[in-house]
Design a protein around this motif. Structure first.
Motif: not given
Length: 242
Positions: A1-9, A11-21, A31-37
């Motif tokens: 998934t391209v992480l762009d705040a302007s995009n519709d994310m 339901g995106a699957d972002l489980q475990g992703q490092r999104l620091v800062g 509805g995004a999947k952000l478990q353990h992110a």
């Protein structure tokens, strides 16, 4: 998934992703999947997180000001020092969160929320709407609840010591029985009809507080500052004033 705040994310699957800062302000993450992110220090101001799965996600110091987290799953979510200003948490059971120490809840809507037994030490609840909130047994050491609406709040056994600030708080009808309010700042607080049975108010500052029909039965008021306080209608049965 391209992480762009302007995009519709949504339901995106972002489980475990490092999104620091990461700057995800106003992003649609419904509805995004952000478990353990890892969302430490992320910017989520105004983000749509309705029904997002944030189980065990780390939101330490994340900025969620005015974010929409209705029905988001916050089970074991870490919110240490997170900014939740102006967020609506009406009726939410926040006991499921892993850590709320230092959380910024200024002007948040916490009416009827359940925070019983949680650790809110150093949390900021200034100006929060918290009528009917359940803070039974909660730790609020050094917390700032100034100007907070706590009408009919359930707070028996809560720890509000360590110079907790409740100046000008609205505590009408609140249950503060057995609370530790030693050294607390209650300047100009409205305590009308509140229940402070067995509460420890030793060294507390109640200057200018409204205490009409307050129940101070067996309360410890030794060293309490009571300048401008009218105790004529308060119940002081077995209380300690010296």
């Amino acid at each position: 998934t391209v992480l762009d705040a302007s995009n519709d994310m949504s339901g995106a699957d972002l489980q475990g992703q490092r999104l620091v800062g990461r700057d995800l302000s106003r992003a649609n993450l419904a509805g995004a999947k952000l478990q353990h992110a890892d969302l430490t220090d992320s910017i989520l101001t105004g983000a749509m997180l309705s029904k997002a799965l944030l189980c065990s996600a780390d939101l330490t110091r994340a900025n969620l000001t005015a974010a929409i987290i209705e029905d988001a799953d916050l089970t074991q979510t870490i919110l240490t020092s997170a900014n939740l200003q102006r967020v609506s948490l009406i009726g939410r059971d926040l006991r499921v969160c892993r850590n709320l120490v230092g959380t910024d809840l200024r002007a948040a809507d916490l009416q009827q929320a359940n925070l019983a037994g949680t650790d809110l030490s150093k949390a900021k609840l200034c100006g929060a709407k918290a009528a009917g909130i359940n803070l039974s047994g909660a730790r609020l050491t050094q917390a700032d609840l100034s100007n907070c609406d706590l009408e009919m709040a359930l707070m028996p056994g809560a720890l509000l010591d360590g110079a907790a600030i409740l100046g000008e708080a609205f505590l009408i009808g609140a249950d503060l029985s057995g609370c530790n309010l030693s050294e607390a700042n209650l300047v100009k607080a409205n305590l009308s009809t509140a229940n402070l049975t067995g509460a420890d108010l030793s060294g507390a500052d109640l200057t200018g507080a409204t205490t009409g029909l307050v129940n101070f039965t067996k309360a410890n008021l030794t060293r309490a500052r009571l300048c401008g306080v009218d105790l004529a209608s308060a119940c002081l049965t077995d209380s300690r004033l010296q």
